[in-house]
Every structure is written in structure tokens, then in C-alpha cells.
Design an enzyme around this catalytic site. Structure first.
Site, PDB file in Angstrom:
ATOM      1  N   THR A 398      46.752  41.982  34.934  1.00 60.24           N
ATOM      2  CA  THR A 398      45.613  41.741  35.779  1.00 60.24           C
ATOM      3  C   THR A 398      45.098  40.419  35.270  1.00 60.24           C
ATOM      4  OG1 THR A 398      45.274  44.097  36.043  1.00 60.24           O
ATOM      5  CG2 THR A 398      43.297  42.763  36.214  1.00 60.24           C
ATOM      6  N   THR A 416      43.951  41.607  40.451  1.00 56.28           N
ATOM      7  CA  THR A 416      45.183  42.208  39.946  1.00 56.28           C
ATOM      8  C   THR A 416      46.234  42.489  40.999  1.00 56.28           C
ATOM      9  OG1 THR A 416      46.012  44.039  38.588  1.00 56.28           O
ATOM     10  CG2 THR A 416      44.319  44.587  40.193  1.00 56.28           C
ATOM     11  N   ASN A 418      48.289  44.818  39.616  1.00 61.36           N
ATOM     12  CA  ASN A 418      48.550  45.963  38.740  1.00 61.36           C
ATOM     13  C   ASN A 418      49.557  45.554  37.673  1.00 61.36           C
ATOM     14  OD1 ASN A 418      48.081  48.436  37.661  1.00 61.36           O
ATOM     15  ND2 ASN A 418      49.501  49.523  38.968  1.00 61.36           N
ATOM     16  N   ASP A 440      48.082  53.402  40.436  1.00 62.40           N
ATOM     17  CA  ASP A 440      46.773  53.677  39.825  1.00 62.40           C
ATOM     18  C   ASP A 440      46.136  54.949  40.382  1.00 62.40           C
ATOM     19  OD1 ASP A 440      46.492  51.887  37.798  1.00 62.40           O
ATOM     20  OD2 ASP A 440      45.301  50.437  38.901  1.00 62.40           O
ATOM     21  N   SER A 469      40.292  52.238  39.311  1.00 62.51           N
ATOM     22  CA  SER A 469      40.577  51.022  38.545  1.00 62.51           C
ATOM     23  C   SER A 469      39.941  51.114  37.169  1.00 62.51           C
ATOM     24  CB  SER A 469      39.999  49.821  39.292  1.00 62.51           C
ATOM     25  OG  SER A 469      40.140  48.652  38.519  1.00 62.51           O
ATOM     26  N   SER A 470      40.473  50.313  36.248  1.00 58.95           N
ATOM     27  CA  SER A 470      39.803  50.149  34.946  1.00 58.95           C
ATOM     28  C   SER A 470      39.061  48.835  34.887  1.00 58.95           C
ATOM     29  CB  SER A 470      40.832  50.130  33.816  1.00 58.95           C
ATOM     30  OG  SER A 470      41.569  51.302  33.803  1.00 58.95           O
ATOM     31  N   GLY A 490      44.369  44.201  31.393  1.00 54.30           N
ATOM     32  CA  GLY A 490      44.844  45.104  30.342  1.00 54.30           C
ATOM     33  C   GLY A 490      44.919  46.564  30.742  1.00 54.30           C
TER      34      GLY A 490
HETATM   35  N1  GLY Z   1      45.470  47.832  38.042  1.00 52.67           N
HETATM   36  C1  GLY Z   1      44.676  47.798  36.900  1.00 52.67           C
HETATM   37  C2  GLY Z   1      43.353  48.418  37.124  1.00 52.67           C
HETATM   38  O1  GLY Z   1      42.769  48.229  38.178  1.00 52.67           O
HETATM   39  O2  GLY Z   1      42.890  49.120  36.291  1.00 52.67           O
END
Ligand code: GLY
Length: 587
Positions: A398, A416, A418, A440, A469-470, A490
Site C-alpha cells: 500500500t 492501495t 492491496n 481483504d 481495511s487496515s 503494511g
Molecule cells: N489492503 C490493505 C488494507 O487496506 O488494509
């Protein structure tokens, strides 16, 4: 002089400045601390900070940062620069920069108003809950991570158009033109970029038989200094420049996108492209030791997780214990474990699932989560579950950029595909990578995704739903004024990297560059291991943590945090992460 001639001249001037490698009359000052205070500390990496009087852009690529800074120098605001940097990254940083993906923005204006813009990809209308399972209910390997079914409907172009319409100052075309020119003229690869493309060569050949310019025509390996020319992408960027949203979601680009999906067994339709819209959301707000934290709400799990962890940590004397010490690390790992256990159960797209944000952030609830904390012993994840009574209270690639403009507008944007190069599918004739964001979602309850994260009902696949998402774009205020702008790539480690960067500044009195450069660690409940960078802990601390029951896995670099810090005299420190080619540009 007509407008298009003027635009072209401006853009060519910009390109020539960029390719000569200098931009600012005023050279950045050197970071007075980086040489001495980091050189002898194994847990801190080294890179110079960049200082600016008024404005700063920090991104994963020097050219993208320079494009953004140039837009600011020409009188554009942070939102104009955001559009230009997002599109520039799609050209110069194809591993994660994108128009075939999505992202999240948290922004703050000089008067303290904030907003969030969610341009997370959405599941196609023809997606279904078990689409990545075989008839026996088992996960089909790689189907959610590679190839045409792995993609969600991209959100980037719609978001940039909406952002510009609402807040932009300079003409749209002037913001897109630099990416057209760079794509057409070519970008020189760094060692990391050449290695990145070489690593995915087999997948590129498999999913893009005989037609991707990300494969060298003579079939040799990429090396540093090779020029990547992207004519198909230049033409897509021209259509976006001239037609805005319709240059991507309709017409020739849409036709190429849908044809590619059909060729590879994907399930996108024109209806998906017509229906996609980025969503304006209200940022989450929390507090930590007197600082105000403004961060991303669901469908990111990041903001909730960050605020949970800061709140749980606030009662412990991290400053006294010291950075990456045994006590600090143990406490933070246990906090991370508890927060990620909640994430696996409760976090998903709020438009499809009732995410109990209030309960998850309530102080009594978080105190109850820490009731099982033992300062001498790790709590095995097998003995821990998500907090049952919460409702009562209420890939790895990302990229992130941070921008502050001379008026004090601040943008924190994480974007991102991903995984690295997303699904590895390049749209034929359009030259851009598609995301593999469907991974995800929780493709099956309890089955780990590519980051090892698990989930359930909250994050199950549904048509048009956004996958969890993170990404944790975040802004921190001190005494009601802008103080930090930060975020990172990350995967699941994003939230803990943002957490540690904030704690490094607030608790450990670090400069932005030191905070970003300090080695990181991460625990996410499942798997029950602490992921670390080499050198995060001294041998002594690592042994002490092992005796408490923690086990470690060295996973190379964790995150690439891009941070801007407003100094007491209102000048800016731009801190680009030393783990990559990341770069700050300011004036
Ligand atoms: N694809 C990474 C996130 O959105 O966490």
C-alpha cells in the site's frame, strides 16, 4: 497564449525540472539529529529529514513528492497536490500507486474542520459470499489474491474528482498533466523497483500473456536505471484529464477494463463502474495524553484500533519505561493482541454491518479488556477472545502520502492495490494494475487472508460492500493546532506502525524522522507471534520477552511511515521512511 498551450508549457517545464533532479531554490536544511543520535542506535534506521517554512509533501517516491510540492509552489492547495501526487504515484510507483485501486483520506483545514473520504474498492454486484470457496467449502488457493476475480471496483479516480470538485483550486487538467507527461516520457527505475518487478515476473507472464510493458521486451531482468515508458497509461491519464470521471468509468478506458475482465473470467460489469462512488465520512476523534487524534472510521479497522490501543496504553508510563524496552514492548504487544481480537469479530463496512464503534472505544470497555493483562506473562491468544459485552457499552503493499500546504490544510492519504502490483493483472491497452482487494474480505470465517488476519460475519462478502481495511491515515492536534500528519502501508501492520510512530513522538520525545526510523514490532492476535524487524529489540530484551511467553518472527521491514510534524515555530519537518525510496519535498 491559449489554455492548453499554457498547460503544456507549464507541464513540460515541470517535467524538465523534475528530471534534472532539483526543484527548490532553497535547499532543505539538514536534520541536526540524524547523524549522531541514530548512527549508534541499532533500533533506529537513518535518513535525513527535510525542513520547510510553509509546505511539505512526503511520499514513497521522489518524483511524486516533487510533483506535489511544485503544485503547491504554483499556488495549489493540499487538495490539488493530493490529486497530482495520487496520479503521479500511479505512474512512478506501480507497486502500490494506482488508478486501479482505492484508498482513504483524512484531512484537516486551518479552521480545524475535518473530513474523511472513503474510496475503498467495492465488491462487484455479481460477487457472492462463497465465491472463493470450492464445492466442499474450502478456500481455493490464490483466487482472492491473483487474477481477475481478485479485484474490487476501483475508487481512486472518482475520489480524486470529488475531492477536486469540492476543495480544489487549480484547474483539474493541470493536476493530471504531470502524470501524462511522466508516463509518456518514462520513469527511471530504482533498484527496489527493478527488484519488485523481477519478483512478480512469473505472475505477470501468467496473467498478461505477451502484452504487458511491465515485462521487458527482450525478456531480460529489470535493473536500476532502466526506463519504464507507459504509453497506454499516458492515454488513460489523458482521458481522465479531459473527461474526469467519465475518462475512467465510461468510454474507452471502461471498455478496455471490462474486456480485460471478461478475458480473464472476472465479474465486473458497466453497472459496477456506474454505481461506484467514493463516500464522505466523518473522521473518528480520540485523545491521548492531551493530544487529539483524528483518524479513519470504518470501513477501516485502523482508526478504531489505533484509538483503542492508545486508550489502553494511556495509563502506563511508557516514557519512563523507554522505547522498545521489555516493559514497553510487553505492554504494547498485549494491547495490540486485544485490539486485533476485537477487529476480527466486529469490524466491517458500516453501510452493511452495524459496527459497534462507540462500545469498542468506550473507556470502561477498554479497561475491562485489560483486566486480564499480566505484566509478567503473555496472554496466549488461544485463551483470549473478542470482548463479549461490547454492545453493552455502546497487502502488504500500500502506500501513504502526507501533505501540508502554506495555508495549513493537511491531507493524510493511504492508497492501495492491496498486494504488491495488486492482482498482477494489467488492463490490456490501458496499462494499469488492478487491485486484489477482494482478499481483504473474510473469504471464509476464520480463514486467514494474505496478512494472516481473520474475520467473520462483519466482513463477509456481499455485492457492493467495501472490504475491511487496515489503512489508518491520521492527523494529530496539539493544543487545538495541527501537529502531525502520518500514515503508512503494511497491511495489518499499518495500525500498529501508526501507533508506534505517534508514541515515539508523544512519549519518547523523538523528532518526526527519528519516530519514523525507529524499528517496529507488531502483534495481531492471530497468529500468536510478534512480528519484528531485525534490530527492534536488544538480545537482552528479546530473551526477557521470550521468558514472558512471546515468540518472534523477523519479517524484514514493517511499514513505511510518511510523517509531517509542525514544529513550535510553525516550520515543518518532513520525515520520509528510510525503509524505501521515500522522499520529502518542502519549501
Ligand atoms: N489492503 C490493505 C488494507 O487496506 O488494509
Amino acid at each position: 497564449m491559449n489554455t492548453s498551450y499554457r498547460r503544456r508549457r507549464l507541464s513540460l517545464a515541470l517535467l524538465s525540472i523534475i528530471s534534472q533532479g532539483f526543484l527548490f531554490a532553497q535547499q532543505p536544511e539538514k536534520n541536526p539529529f540524524s547523524q549522531n543520535s541514530t548512527a549508534h542506535a541499532p533500533h533506529i534506521l537513518s535518513k535525513e529529514a527535510v525542513y520547510g517554512h510553509k509546505a511539505m509533501v512526503v511520499s514513497a517516491h521522489p518524483m511524486a513528492s516533487r510533483v506535489g510540492a511544485e503544485i503547491l509552489q504554483r499556488g495549489g492547495n493540499a487538495f490539488d497536490a493530493t490529486v497530482a501526487v495520487q496520479f503521479a504515484l500511479a505512474v512512478v510507483y506501480p507497486v502500490a500507486g494506482n488508478i486501479g485501486g482505492g484508498g482513504l483520506i483524512v484531512a484537516r483545514m486551518p479552521d480545524g474542520k475535518t473530513f474523511a473520504l472513503d474510496f475503498r474498492e467495492a465488491a462487484p454486484i455479481l460477487a457472492s459470499r462463497d465465491m472463493f470457496l470450492d464445492s466442499a467449502g474450502n478456500v481455493i488457493p490464490a483466487l482472492s489474491t491473483h487474477g481477475h476475480k481478485a479485484s474490487g471496483i476501483p475508487g481512486t479516480v472518482d475520489a480524486m474528482v470529488q475531492l477536486h470538485k469540492k476543495y480544489g483550486k487549480l484547474p483539474w487538467k493541470a493536476l493530471v498533466q504531470p502524470s501524462v507527461d511522466i508516463a509518456r516520457k518514462g520513469v527511471f527505475l530504482t533498484t527496489r523497483e527493478a527488484d519488485g518487478l523481477n519478483e512478480v515476473r512469473e505472475s505477470l507472464e501468467q496473467y498478461n500473456p505477451g502484452k504487458s510493458y511491465f515485462l521487458k521486451a527482450d525478456k531480460t531482468r529489470w535493473k536500476a536505471g532502466d526506463k519504464l515508458v507507459q504509453e497506454d497509461l499516458a492515454q488513460v491519464m489523458e482521458r481522465i484529464r479531459d473527461k474526469g470521471r467519465d475518462g475512467f468509468y465510461k468510454g474507452k478506458t471502461a471498455e478496455l477494463l471490462l474486456a480485460e475482465m471478461k478475458r480473464g473470467g472476472g465479474i465486473f460489469t458497466q453497472k459496477d463502474l456506474d454505481a461506484y462512488t467514493a463516500k464522505w465520512r466523518t473522521p473518528l476523534r480520540g485523545a491521548y495524553r492531551g493530544y487529539d487524534i483524528i483518524t479513519m472510521p470504518p470501513p477501516s479497522a485502523g482508526g478504531v484500533g489505533l484509538l483503542q490501543m492508545l486508550s489502553m496504553l494511556e495509563t502506563y508510563p511508557l516514557k519512563e519505561w523507554g522505547v522498545n524496552s521489555e516493559k514497553t514492548a510487553h505492554c504494547m504487544i498485549e494491547v495490540e493482541r486485544r485490539s486485533y481480537a476485537d477487529r476480527a469479530e466486529y469490524l466491517g463496512d458500516p453501510d452493511f454491518y452495524n459496527v459497534p464503534v462507540k462500545g469498542l472505544l468506550s473507556k470502561p470497555y477498554l479497561a475491562s479488556r485489560m483486566a486480564s493483562y499480566n505484566p509478567d506473562k503473555a496472554t496466549p491468544s488461544s485463551e483470549l477472545t473478542f470482548g463479549k459485552d461490547v454492545r453493552k457499552y455502546e497487502s502488504d503493499q500500500t502506500t501513504h502520502f502526507s501533505i501540508v500546504d502554506p495555508s495549513g490544510n493537511a491531507v493524510s492519504l493511504t492508497t492501495t492495490l492491496n498486494g504488491a502490483y495488486g492482482s498482477k493483472v494489467v488492463i490490456g491497452g490501458a496499462g494499469f494494475f488492478m487491485n486484489n482487494e477482494m482478499d481483504d474480505f473474510s473469504v471464509k470465517p476464520g480463514a486467514p487472508n494474505m496478512f494472516g488476519a481473520i474475520g467473520g460475519e462483519a466482513n463477509a462478502i456481499q455485492p457492493r460492500k467495501r472490504m475491511l481495511s487496515s489503512m489508518t491515515p491520521t492527523i494529530v492536534e496539539k493544543d487545538g493546532k495541527l501537529f502531525l500528519v502520518l500514515g503508512t502501508p503494511g497491511g495489518t501492520t499499518i495500525t500498529t506502525s501508526v501507533l508506534q510512530a505517534i508514541i515515539n513522538v508523544v512519549d519518547h520525545n523523538m523528532t518526526a524522522q527519528q519516530a519514523v526510523a525507529t524499528r517496529r514490532f507488531h502483534h495481531q492476535y492471530v497468529p500468536d507471534i510478534v512480528r519484528i524487524e531485525s534490530g527492534t529489540f536488544s538480545a537482552e530484551v528479546e530473551s526477557a520477552l521470550q521468558r514472558k511467553g512471546h515468540s518472534f518472527r523477523n519479517i524484514g521491514a514493517i511499514g513505511k511511515v510518511e510523517m509531517i510534524l509542525v514544529r513550535p515555530d510553525t516550520s515543518l519537518e518532513g520525515a520520509a521512511d528510510p525503509r524505501g525510496d521515500d522522499s520529502a519535498a518542502g519549501f
